[in-house]
Write a protein that holds these residues in place. Structure first.
Motif, short mmCIF file in Angstrom:
data_model
loop_
_atom_site.label_atom_id
_atom_site.label_comp_id
_atom_site.label_asym_id
_atom_site.label_seq_id
_atom_site.Cartn_x
_atom_site.Cartn_y
_atom_site.Cartn_z
N ALA A 36 70.81 91.83 51.35
CA ALA A 36 72.18 92.26 51.60
C ALA A 36 72.22 93.30 52.71
CB ALA A 36 72.78 92.84 50.32
N SER A 37 73.35 93.36 53.40
CA SER A 37 73.54 94.34 54.46
C SER A 37 74.99 94.80 54.42
CB SER A 37 73.23 93.70 55.83
OG SER A 37 74.15 92.66 56.11
N ALA A 38 75.33 95.69 55.34
CA ALA A 38 76.72 96.16 55.39
C ALA A 38 77.68 95.02 55.68
CB ALA A 38 76.85 97.24 56.45
N GLU A 39 77.23 94.05 56.46
CA GLU A 39 78.11 92.94 56.83
C GLU A 39 78.07 91.81 55.81
OE1 GLU A 39 79.29 90.59 60.90
OE2 GLU A 39 77.21 91.20 60.63
N TYR A 40 76.90 91.59 55.22
CA TYR A 40 76.73 90.51 54.25
C TYR A 40 76.30 91.13 52.92
CZ TYR A 40 76.67 87.95 58.63
OH TYR A 40 77.00 87.46 59.86
N ASP A 41 77.29 91.42 52.08
CA ASP A 41 76.99 92.12 50.85
C ASP A 41 76.38 91.19 49.80
OD1 ASP A 41 79.10 90.65 49.78
OD2 ASP A 41 80.52 92.31 49.88
N GLU A 42 76.02 91.76 48.66
CA GLU A 42 75.28 91.00 47.64
C GLU A 42 76.09 89.83 47.09
OE1 GLU A 42 73.98 93.77 44.72
OE2 GLU A 42 72.37 94.58 45.97
N ALA A 43 77.40 90.00 46.97
CA ALA A 43 78.22 88.92 46.42
C ALA A 43 78.23 87.71 47.35
CB ALA A 43 79.65 89.42 46.19
N LEU A 44 78.32 87.94 48.66
CA LEU A 44 78.28 86.83 49.61
C LEU A 44 76.89 86.20 49.64
CD1 LEU A 44 79.53 85.09 51.81
CD2 LEU A 44 78.99 86.89 53.46
N MET A 45 75.85 87.04 49.61
CA MET A 45 74.48 86.52 49.62
C MET A 45 74.23 85.65 48.39
SD MET A 45 73.13 87.75 52.36
CE MET A 45 71.38 87.69 52.16
N TYR A 46 74.74 86.10 47.26
CA TYR A 46 74.56 85.38 46.00
C TYR A 46 75.18 83.99 46.07
CZ TYR A 46 74.95 84.70 40.87
OH TYR A 46 74.88 84.22 39.58
N ALA A 47 76.40 83.91 46.62
CA ALA A 47 77.07 82.62 46.73
C ALA A 47 76.36 81.72 47.73
CB ALA A 47 78.53 82.84 47.17
N VAL A 48 75.99 82.24 48.89
CA VAL A 48 75.32 81.44 49.91
C VAL A 48 73.96 80.96 49.42
CG1 VAL A 48 74.22 81.55 52.19
CG2 VAL A 48 76.53 82.47 51.86
N ALA A 49 73.24 81.82 48.71
CA ALA A 49 71.91 81.46 48.22
C ALA A 49 71.94 80.20 47.37
CB ALA A 49 71.31 82.62 47.43
N HIS A 50 72.96 80.05 46.55
CA HIS A 50 73.05 78.87 45.69
C HIS A 50 73.35 77.61 46.49
CE1 HIS A 50 73.13 81.91 42.51
NE2 HIS A 50 72.78 80.94 41.69
N HIS A 51 74.11 77.72 47.57
CA HIS A 51 74.32 76.57 48.45
C HIS A 51 73.01 76.14 49.09
CE1 HIS A 51 78.73 75.78 48.86
NE2 HIS A 51 78.79 76.96 48.26
N LEU A 52 72.23 77.12 49.55
CA LEU A 52 70.97 76.80 50.21
C LEU A 52 69.99 76.18 49.22
CD1 LEU A 52 70.48 79.98 52.44
CD2 LEU A 52 71.50 77.78 53.06
N LEU A 53 69.97 76.68 47.99
CA LEU A 53 69.07 76.13 46.99
C LEU A 53 69.44 74.69 46.65
CD1 LEU A 53 66.77 76.47 44.93
CD2 LEU A 53 68.49 77.32 43.31
N GLU A 54 70.71 74.44 46.37
CA GLU A 54 71.14 73.08 46.03
C GLU A 54 70.93 72.13 47.21
OE1 GLU A 54 71.81 72.14 43.12
OE2 GLU A 54 72.05 74.09 42.15
N GLY A 55 71.21 72.62 48.42
CA GLY A 55 71.00 71.79 49.59
C GLY A 55 69.54 71.44 49.78
N ALA A 56 68.66 72.41 49.55
CA ALA A 56 67.22 72.15 49.69
C ALA A 56 66.75 71.15 48.66
CB ALA A 56 66.46 73.46 49.55
N GLU A 57 67.25 71.25 47.44
CA GLU A 57 66.86 70.30 46.39
C GLU A 57 67.28 68.89 46.76
OE1 GLU A 57 68.32 71.54 42.62
OE2 GLU A 57 67.02 73.29 42.48
#
Length: 309
Positions: A36-57
């Motif tokens: 997470a960063s000032a621009e990309y907080d934990e809530a956004l990272m959390y949501a994006v991470a699940h898209h990347l995981l499902e896409g990779a699967e």
């Protein structure tokens, strides 16, 4: 009474740690950085991470080496062109065609995954979403959207007299799929509704709450019996949108205000019809704090007074 929002439900012990742990685990599996960063907080990272995981699967199952590499290497910053600033932070907003929606073992319901060729929504749509989030925030629901509605997939544009479909998925927390009209207050209601589902799913997962699958209650929204999980979800999410509609109709334009007033009246009646069953259903939820949040949300919505004659 204070309107129950994600700010209080999310603050329950163990929930933030659960989200952080999930994001770290996904980053480890993919082999990328999801910090997470000032621009990309934990809530956004959390949501994006699940898209990347499902896409990779999916890419791995399809033996699509190019897509797999993209999902494993991408980070939130790589999706910057899909994001826009809002009152709850940067939101990733896309506008996929219906033909781009997927159906798979992930869900019986159609959904969309971020992908290398995902395009940012149109400027007009981004303005609509920004205004919708501003409306939700001005009426006390900013914390809910900040934590649970950071990837927004807008689908079909409709008129007020047409049915609006919206949904969320347990495996894509923080993402909302929804139709929309030209009225930001109406879109705000759908964002709140689906964020409410994401919020409750997150709380139940973090607190490791299990609900019986064979216990059902009649849902006035579906006109049929539903498992206690779905029944409680409906009570919670519709209570939040009822409370929003009560307040937002005061500041909305004439047509949107009429729509919200009718929505408030209809949903308040549905919540009243569900209240007796809710009293019986809540004890199946072992976590006292989550149980109290749902109960307070529904009782507050039922007791809310109409603001228009």
């Amino acid at each position: 009474m204070t309107i129950p929002t994600a700010e209080t439900l999310f603050s329950l012990a163990g929930i933030e740690e659960h989200r952080q742990d999930r994001t770290r685990r996904i980053a480890t599996v993919l082999g990328n950085r999801m910090e997470a960063s000032a621009e990309y907080d934990e809530a956004l990272m959390y949501a994006v991470a699940h898209h990347l995981l499902e896409g990779a699967e999916q890419a791995a199952r399809n033996q699509d080496a190019g897509s797999l590499a993209w999902y494993r290497q991408s980070e939130a910053a790589d999706l910057h062109d899909l994001t826009t600033d809002t009152e709850v932070g940067r939101c990733l907003i896309v506008q996929p065609e219906r033909a781009e929606l997927l159906q798979s073992p992930l869900s019986e319901t159609a959904y969309y995954l971020l992908r290398p060729d995902s395009a940012r929504a149109s400027d007009a749509t981004l303005e609509l979403v920004t205004k919708a989030i501003a409306s939700a925030t001005s009426h006390g629901f900013g914390p809910l959207l900040k934590q649970h509605s950071r990837v927004i997939c807008l689908l079909d544009k409709r008129k007020l007299d047409e049915t609006l479909h919206s949904w969320s998925l347990t495996r894509l927390p923080g993402t909302v799929f929804t139709d929309y009209t030209k009225y930001p207050e109406v879109l705000a209601g759908d964002l709140i509704h689906e964020a409410g589902h994401n919020c409750l799913n997150n709380a139940l997962a973090a607190r490791r709450v299990k609900l019986p699958a064979d216990v059902t209650f009649f849902s006035p929204w579906r006109g049929t019996s539903r498992p206690v999980f779905g029944f409680l979800h409906a009570c919670w999410a519709f209570a939040l949108t009822t409370l929003y509609a009560q307040k937002a109709q005061l500041s909305a334009g004439a047509q949107a205000a009429d729509f919200l007033a009718a929505y408030f009246s209809r949903q308040q009646g549905q919540l009243m019809a569900a209240s007796g069953s809710l009293t019986v259903a809540l004890p199946f939820l072992a976590d006292r704090e989550i149980r109290e949040h749902i109960g307070v949300a529904v009782s507050t919505a039922v007791a809310a007074a109409s603001v228009r004659s």
